[in-house]
Design a protein around this motif. Structure first.
Motif, PDB file in Angstrom:
ATOM      1  N   ILE A 168      50.604  82.737  40.052  1.00 51.54           N
ATOM      2  CA  ILE A 168      49.555  83.886  39.489  1.00 51.54           C
ATOM      3  C   ILE A 168      50.216  85.618  40.919  1.00 51.54           C
ATOM      4  O   ILE A 168      50.025  85.300  41.733  1.00 51.54           O
ATOM      5  CB  ILE A 168      48.380  84.016  39.959  1.00 51.54           C
ATOM      6  CG1 ILE A 168      47.199  84.426  39.368  1.00 51.54           C
ATOM      7  CG2 ILE A 168      47.762  83.218  41.257  1.00 51.54           C
ATOM      8  CD1 ILE A 168      45.853  83.374  39.426  1.00 51.54           C
ATOM      9  N   GLU A 169      48.869  86.365  39.983  1.00 48.74           N
ATOM     10  CA  GLU A 169      49.419  87.371  40.989  1.00 48.74           C
ATOM     11  C   GLU A 169      48.206  88.322  41.810  1.00 48.74           C
ATOM     12  O   GLU A 169      47.496  88.050  40.868  1.00 48.74           O
ATOM     13  CB  GLU A 169      49.831  89.476  40.186  1.00 48.74           C
ATOM     14  CG  GLU A 169      51.459  88.862  40.044  1.00 48.74           C
ATOM     15  CD  GLU A 169      52.099  90.231  39.378  1.00 48.74           C
ATOM     16  OE1 GLU A 169      50.866  91.024  38.604  1.00 48.74           O
ATOM     17  OE2 GLU A 169      52.732  90.232  39.593  1.00 48.74           O
ATOM     18  N   VAL A 170      48.040  88.705  42.887  1.00 45.30           N
ATOM     19  CA  VAL A 170      46.908  88.409  43.662  1.00 45.30           C
ATOM     20  C   VAL A 170      46.537  89.606  43.713  1.00 45.30           C
ATOM     21  O   VAL A 170      47.941  91.071  44.865  1.00 45.30           O
ATOM     22  CB  VAL A 170      46.556  87.068  44.347  1.00 45.30           C
ATOM     23  CG1 VAL A 170      45.037  87.449  45.311  1.00 45.30           C
ATOM     24  CG2 VAL A 170      46.909  86.165  44.083  1.00 45.30           C
ATOM     25  N   PRO A 171      45.352  90.643  43.934  1.00 39.77           N
ATOM     26  CA  PRO A 171      45.391  91.616  44.010  1.00 39.77           C
ATOM     27  C   PRO A 171      45.636  92.142  46.510  1.00 39.77           C
ATOM     28  O   PRO A 171      45.490  90.980  46.580  1.00 39.77           O
ATOM     29  CB  PRO A 171      44.154  92.648  44.461  1.00 39.77           C
ATOM     30  CG  PRO A 171      43.227  91.630  44.101  1.00 39.77           C
ATOM     31  CD  PRO A 171      44.111  90.495  43.259  1.00 39.77           C
ATOM     32  N   VAL A 172      45.622  92.955  46.339  1.00 41.68           N
ATOM     33  CA  VAL A 172      46.017  93.057  48.037  1.00 41.68           C
ATOM     34  C   VAL A 172      44.491  93.476  48.897  1.00 41.68           C
ATOM     35  O   VAL A 172      43.997  94.866  48.295  1.00 41.68           O
ATOM     36  CB  VAL A 172      47.266  93.947  48.330  1.00 41.68           C
ATOM     37  CG1 VAL A 172      46.859  94.414  49.918  1.00 41.68           C
ATOM     38  CG2 VAL A 172      48.042  93.402  47.714  1.00 41.68           C
ATOM     39  N   LYS A 173      44.063  93.549  49.714  1.00 40.22           N
ATOM     40  CA  LYS A 173      43.068  94.319  50.613  1.00 40.22           C
ATOM     41  C   LYS A 173      43.448  94.599  51.970  1.00 40.22           C
ATOM     42  O   LYS A 173      44.148  93.751  52.963  1.00 40.22           O
ATOM     43  CB  LYS A 173      41.845  93.375  50.118  1.00 40.22           C
ATOM     44  CG  LYS A 173      40.679  94.137  51.584  1.00 40.22           C
ATOM     45  CD  LYS A 173      39.384  92.365  51.588  1.00 40.22           C
ATOM     46  CE  LYS A 173      38.100  93.529  52.005  1.00 40.22           C
ATOM     47  NZ  LYS A 173      36.974  92.480  52.030  1.00 40.22           N
ATOM     48  N   PHE A 174      43.172  95.760  52.189  1.00 41.17           N
ATOM     49  CA  PHE A 174      43.711  95.652  54.127  1.00 41.17           C
ATOM     50  C   PHE A 174      42.474  96.405  54.519  1.00 41.17           C
ATOM     51  O   PHE A 174      41.314  95.942  53.990  1.00 41.17           O
ATOM     52  CB  PHE A 174      44.391  97.938  53.548  1.00 41.17           C
ATOM     53  CG  PHE A 174      44.948  97.769  52.480  1.00 41.17           C
ATOM     54  CD1 PHE A 174      46.383  97.175  52.920  1.00 41.17           C
ATOM     55  CD2 PHE A 174      45.185  98.350  51.948  1.00 41.17           C
ATOM     56  CE1 PHE A 174      48.338  97.562  52.433  1.00 41.17           C
ATOM     57  CE2 PHE A 174      45.980  99.079  50.460  1.00 41.17           C
ATOM     58  CZ  PHE A 174      48.038  98.280  50.757  1.00 41.17           C
ATOM     59  N   VAL A 175      43.401  95.265  55.538  1.00 37.90           N
ATOM     60  CA  VAL A 175      41.978  95.770  56.584  1.00 37.90           C
ATOM     61  C   VAL A 175      42.317  96.307  57.593  1.00 37.90           C
ATOM     62  O   VAL A 175      43.440  96.619  58.209  1.00 37.90           O
ATOM     63  CB  VAL A 175      41.279  93.928  57.077  1.00 37.90           C
ATOM     64  CG1 VAL A 175      41.078  93.444  55.928  1.00 37.90           C
ATOM     65  CG2 VAL A 175      42.506  93.295  57.430  1.00 37.90           C
ATOM     66  N   GLY A 176      41.898  96.630  58.961  1.00 41.33           N
ATOM     67  CA  GLY A 176      41.552  97.671  60.279  1.00 41.33           C
ATOM     68  C   GLY A 176      41.525  98.614  59.711  1.00 41.33           C
ATOM     69  O   GLY A 176      41.906  99.050  58.491  1.00 41.33           O
ATOM     70  N   ASN A 177      42.216  99.224  60.795  1.00 37.44           N
ATOM     71  CA  ASN A 177      41.957 100.793  61.375  1.00 37.44           C
ATOM     72  C   ASN A 177      43.680 101.331  61.449  1.00 37.44           C
ATOM     73  O   ASN A 177      44.025 101.093  62.759  1.00 37.44           O
ATOM     74  CB  ASN A 177      40.848 101.573  62.160  1.00 37.44           C
ATOM     75  CG  ASN A 177      39.780 101.510  61.543  1.00 37.44           C
ATOM     76  OD1 ASN A 177      39.593 101.643  60.237  1.00 37.44           O
ATOM     77  ND2 ASN A 177      38.980 101.233  62.009  1.00 37.44           N
ATOM     78  N   SER A 178      44.585 101.875  60.626  1.00 37.76           N
ATOM     79  CA  SER A 178      45.745 102.686  61.075  1.00 37.76           C
ATOM     80  C   SER A 178      45.907 103.167  62.034  1.00 37.76           C
ATOM     81  O   SER A 178      45.284 104.938  61.208  1.00 37.76           O
ATOM     82  CB  SER A 178      46.609 102.433  59.337  1.00 37.76           C
ATOM     83  OG  SER A 178      47.733 103.214  60.172  1.00 37.76           O
ATOM     84  N   PRO A 179      46.367 103.352  63.155  1.00 38.05           N
ATOM     85  CA  PRO A 179      46.424 104.800  64.468  1.00 38.05           C
ATOM     86  C   PRO A 179      47.366 105.460  63.404  1.00 38.05           C
ATOM     87  O   PRO A 179      47.046 106.573  63.896  1.00 38.05           O
ATOM     88  CB  PRO A 179      47.155 103.901  65.090  1.00 38.05           C
ATOM     89  CG  PRO A 179      47.126 102.757  64.707  1.00 38.05           C
ATOM     90  CD  PRO A 179      47.178 102.183  63.713  1.00 38.05           C
ATOM     91  N   GLY A 180      48.038 106.063  62.468  1.00 32.86           N
ATOM     92  CA  GLY A 180      49.237 106.809  61.708  1.00 32.86           C
ATOM     93  C   GLY A 180      48.533 107.595  61.155  1.00 32.86           C
ATOM     94  O   GLY A 180      48.307 108.333  61.326  1.00 32.86           O
ATOM     95  N   VAL A 181      47.331 106.877  60.237  1.00 33.65           N
ATOM     96  CA  VAL A 181      46.063 107.502  59.577  1.00 33.65           C
ATOM     97  C   VAL A 181      44.759 108.854  60.489  1.00 33.65           C
ATOM     98  O   VAL A 181      45.325 108.917  60.059  1.00 33.65           O
ATOM     99  CB  VAL A 181      45.155 106.169  58.399  1.00 33.65           C
ATOM    100  CG1 VAL A 181      44.148 106.759  57.798  1.00 33.65           C
ATOM    101  CG2 VAL A 181      46.652 105.720  58.020  1.00 33.65           C
ATOM    102  N   MET A 182      44.530 107.750  61.509  1.00 35.61           N
ATOM    103  CA  MET A 182      44.042 108.440  62.979  1.00 35.61           C
ATOM    104  C   MET A 182      44.717 109.457  62.951  1.00 35.61           C
ATOM    105  O   MET A 182      44.099 110.587  63.377  1.00 35.61           O
ATOM    106  CB  MET A 182      43.026 107.396  63.923  1.00 35.61           C
ATOM    107  CG  MET A 182      42.494 106.845  63.326  1.00 35.61           C
ATOM    108  SD  MET A 182      41.490 105.511  64.439  1.00 35.61           S
ATOM    109  CE  MET A 182      42.099 103.426  63.829  1.00 35.61           C
ATOM    110  N   ALA A 183      45.696 109.615  63.074  1.00 42.19           N
ATOM    111  CA  ALA A 183      46.675 110.671  63.795  1.00 42.19           C
ATOM    112  C   ALA A 183      46.897 111.905  62.814  1.00 42.19           C
ATOM    113  O   ALA A 183      47.716 112.929  63.248  1.00 42.19           O
ATOM    114  CB  ALA A 183      47.920 110.186  64.343  1.00 42.19           C
TER     115      ALA A 183
END
Length: 195
Positions: free
Chosen positions: A101-116
Protein backbone atom coordinates in the motif's frame (compact mmCIF):
# COMPACT_ATOMS: atom_id res chain seq x y z
CA UNK A 1 -5.19 3.09 10.78
CA UNK A 2 -8.39 5.10 10.37
CA UNK A 3 -11.56 3.27 9.37
CA UNK A 4 -14.26 4.37 6.95
CA UNK A 5 -17.55 2.58 6.27
CA UNK A 6 -18.96 2.18 2.77
CA UNK A 7 -22.41 0.67 2.33
CA UNK A 8 -22.94 -1.15 -0.96
CA UNK A 9 -25.25 -3.55 -2.77
CA UNK A 10 -24.41 -6.73 -4.70
CA UNK A 11 -24.54 -6.55 -8.48
CA UNK A 12 -26.43 -9.26 -10.33
CA UNK A 13 -25.79 -8.02 -13.88
CA UNK A 14 -22.20 -7.19 -14.79
CA UNK A 15 -22.78 -6.01 -18.37
CA UNK A 16 -21.81 -2.69 -19.93
CA UNK A 17 -25.40 -1.39 -20.17
CA UNK A 18 -26.12 -2.08 -16.49
CA UNK A 19 -22.85 -0.46 -15.45
CA UNK A 20 -23.65 2.66 -17.47
CA UNK A 21 -27.11 2.81 -15.91
CA UNK A 22 -25.58 2.57 -12.41
CA UNK A 23 -23.19 5.45 -13.14
CA UNK A 24 -26.06 7.60 -14.46
CA UNK A 25 -27.84 7.06 -11.12
CA UNK A 26 -24.71 8.32 -9.22
CA UNK A 27 -23.51 4.89 -8.17
CA UNK A 28 -19.97 3.60 -8.54
CA UNK A 29 -19.41 -0.06 -9.48
CA UNK A 30 -16.67 -1.89 -7.64
CA UNK A 31 -15.10 -5.25 -6.95
CA UNK A 32 -13.68 -6.77 -3.78
CA UNK A 33 -11.04 -9.42 -4.29
CA UNK A 34 -8.47 -11.23 -2.18
CA UNK A 35 -10.97 -13.37 -0.29
CA UNK A 36 -12.51 -16.75 -1.12
CA UNK A 37 -14.46 -15.21 -4.02
CA UNK A 38 -14.74 -11.89 -5.81
CA UNK A 39 -17.64 -9.71 -4.73
CA UNK A 40 -19.09 -7.33 -7.34
CA UNK A 41 -21.01 -4.44 -5.81
CA UNK A 42 -22.07 -0.83 -6.27
CA UNK A 43 -22.28 2.05 -3.82
CA UNK A 44 -23.32 5.73 -3.87
CA UNK A 45 -20.55 7.92 -5.30
CA UNK A 46 -20.75 10.40 -2.40
CA UNK A 47 -19.48 7.73 0.05
CA UNK A 48 -16.12 7.58 -1.75
CA UNK A 49 -15.37 11.31 -1.37
CA UNK A 50 -13.42 11.03 1.91
CA UNK A 51 -11.64 7.88 0.76
CA UNK A 52 -10.54 8.88 -2.75
CA UNK A 53 -9.98 12.65 -2.46
CA UNK A 54 -7.81 12.49 0.66
CA UNK A 55 -4.05 12.07 1.11
CA UNK A 56 -4.73 9.80 4.09
CA UNK A 57 -4.97 6.01 3.99
CA UNK A 58 -8.07 4.30 5.35
CA UNK A 59 -9.06 0.78 6.23
CA UNK A 60 -12.52 0.34 4.72
CA UNK A 61 -15.38 -1.46 6.41
CA UNK A 62 -17.33 -2.61 3.34
CA UNK A 63 -20.92 -3.33 4.31
CA UNK A 64 -22.42 -5.17 1.33
CA UNK A 65 -26.03 -6.07 2.10
CA UNK A 66 -25.25 -6.76 5.75
CA UNK A 67 -22.01 -8.69 5.22
CA UNK A 68 -18.97 -6.79 6.52
CA UNK A 69 -15.55 -7.03 4.87
CA UNK A 70 -12.29 -5.39 5.99
CA UNK A 71 -10.50 -4.00 2.96
CA UNK A 72 -8.19 -1.32 1.57
CA UNK A 73 -8.59 0.69 -1.61
CA UNK A 74 -6.42 -0.91 -4.27
CA UNK A 75 -7.27 0.98 -7.48
CA UNK A 76 -9.49 3.81 -8.72
CA UNK A 77 -10.51 4.63 -12.29
CA UNK A 78 -11.66 8.10 -13.38
CA UNK A 79 -13.31 9.31 -16.58
CA UNK A 80 -10.57 10.90 -18.74
CA UNK A 81 -12.55 14.08 -19.48
CA UNK A 82 -14.95 14.89 -16.66
CA UNK A 83 -12.98 13.22 -13.80
CA UNK A 84 -16.05 11.23 -12.72
CA UNK A 85 -15.32 8.19 -10.56
CA UNK A 86 -15.85 5.15 -12.81
CA UNK A 87 -14.74 2.09 -10.85
CA UNK A 88 -13.08 1.07 -7.57
CA UNK A 89 -11.13 -2.04 -6.61
CA UNK A 90 -10.77 -3.16 -3.00
CA UNK A 91 -8.41 -5.75 -1.56
CA UNK A 92 -9.83 -7.81 1.30
CA UNK A 93 -7.51 -7.85 4.32
CA UNK A 94 -6.33 -11.14 5.74
CA UNK A 95 -4.41 -10.93 9.05
CA UNK A 96 -1.91 -13.57 7.89
CA UNK A 97 -1.12 -12.00 4.47
CA UNK A 98 1.08 -8.96 3.88
CA UNK A 99 -0.35 -6.18 1.73
CA UNK A 100 1.33 -3.53 -0.41
CA UNK A 101 0.00 0.00 0.00
CA UNK A 102 1.08 3.60 -0.54
CA UNK A 103 1.28 5.57 2.71
CA UNK A 104 1.75 9.36 3.06
CA UNK A 105 5.00 10.87 4.36
CA UNK A 106 4.98 13.08 7.47
CA UNK A 107 7.98 15.31 8.17
CA UNK A 108 9.09 15.76 11.79
CA UNK A 109 11.75 18.03 13.25
CA UNK A 110 13.19 21.38 12.18
CA UNK A 111 15.67 21.47 9.33
CA UNK A 112 18.76 23.67 9.90
CA UNK A 113 18.79 24.31 6.13
CA UNK A 114 15.26 25.78 6.24
CA UNK A 115 16.17 27.90 9.28
CA UNK A 116 19.16 29.25 7.31
CA UNK A 117 16.82 30.47 4.55
CA UNK A 118 16.44 27.36 2.36
CA UNK A 119 13.19 25.95 1.04
CA UNK A 120 11.99 22.42 1.84
CA UNK A 121 10.94 20.70 -1.40
CA UNK A 122 8.96 17.46 -1.08
CA UNK A 123 10.01 14.96 -3.74
CA UNK A 124 7.88 12.00 -2.59
CA UNK A 125 4.49 12.50 -0.94
CA UNK A 126 3.82 8.76 -0.53
CA UNK A 127 5.97 5.67 0.01
CA UNK A 128 5.05 2.14 -1.04
CA UNK A 129 5.26 -0.25 1.90
CA UNK A 130 4.53 -3.91 2.61
CA UNK A 131 3.17 -5.03 5.98
CA UNK A 132 0.65 -7.20 7.77
CA UNK A 133 -2.74 -5.46 8.17
CA UNK A 134 -2.18 -5.05 11.94
CA UNK A 135 1.10 -3.16 11.30
CA UNK A 136 -0.13 -0.77 8.60
CA UNK A 137 0.74 2.80 9.67
CA UNK A 138 -1.29 5.97 9.02
CA UNK A 139 1.89 7.63 7.74
CA UNK A 140 5.67 7.18 7.59
CA UNK A 141 7.63 9.67 9.70
CA UNK A 142 10.68 11.28 8.10
CA UNK A 143 13.02 13.15 10.45
CA UNK A 144 14.48 16.24 8.75
CA UNK A 145 16.45 17.55 11.79
CA UNK A 146 19.81 16.97 10.06
CA UNK A 147 18.83 18.34 6.63
CA UNK A 148 21.25 21.13 5.63
CA UNK A 149 21.14 23.62 2.73
CA UNK A 150 21.46 21.90 -0.65
CA UNK A 151 21.14 18.41 0.88
CA UNK A 152 18.42 15.78 0.55
CA UNK A 153 17.15 12.85 2.60
CA UNK A 154 16.80 9.54 0.82
CA UNK A 155 14.41 6.63 1.45
CA UNK A 156 17.30 4.55 2.86
CA UNK A 157 17.70 7.04 5.77
CA UNK A 158 14.10 6.63 7.01
CA UNK A 159 13.72 4.85 10.35
CA UNK A 160 12.17 1.42 9.82
CA UNK A 161 8.99 0.28 11.56
CA UNK A 162 6.98 -2.96 11.49
CA UNK A 163 6.87 -2.68 7.71
CA UNK A 164 9.14 -2.98 4.70
CA UNK A 165 9.61 0.06 2.44
CA UNK A 166 9.40 -0.97 -1.22
CA UNK A 167 10.16 2.46 -2.73
CA UNK A 168 13.66 2.71 -4.28
CA UNK A 169 16.12 3.31 -1.42
CA UNK A 170 18.09 5.89 -3.46
CA UNK A 171 15.03 8.05 -4.21
CA UNK A 172 15.09 11.44 -2.44
CA UNK A 173 12.11 12.12 -0.16
CA UNK A 174 12.86 15.81 0.48
CA UNK A 175 15.49 18.38 -0.45
CA UNK A 176 16.39 21.78 0.97
CA UNK A 177 17.04 24.07 -2.00
CA UNK A 178 19.11 27.23 -1.82
CA UNK A 179 17.08 30.29 -2.90
CA UNK A 180 18.46 32.64 -5.58
CA UNK A 181 18.93 35.52 -3.11
CA UNK A 182 21.00 33.31 -0.80
CA UNK A 183 23.06 31.99 -3.74
CA UNK A 184 23.86 35.53 -4.91
CA UNK A 185 24.79 36.55 -1.35
CA UNK A 186 27.14 33.57 -1.11
CA UNK A 187 28.63 34.43 -4.51
CA UNK A 188 29.20 38.04 -3.34
CA UNK A 189 30.96 36.79 -0.23
CA UNK A 190 33.13 34.47 -2.30
CA UNK A 191 34.08 37.29 -4.69
CA UNK A 192 34.65 39.73 -1.83
CA UNK A 193 36.92 37.30 -0.05
CA UNK A 194 39.16 36.80 -3.13
CA UNK A 195 40.02 40.51 -3.56
Amino acid sequence: MKTLEIIGFKRANLGKAQTKELRNESYVPGVLYGGAEQVHFYAPAILFRDLVYSPEVYEVDLNIEGTHYRAILQDVQFHPVNEMLLHVDFLQLDESKEVKIEVPVKFVGNSPGVMAGGKLVTKLRKLKIKALPANLPDYVEVNISDLELGKSIKVSKIAKGDYEILTNSLAPVATVTIPRALKSAQAEEARGGKK
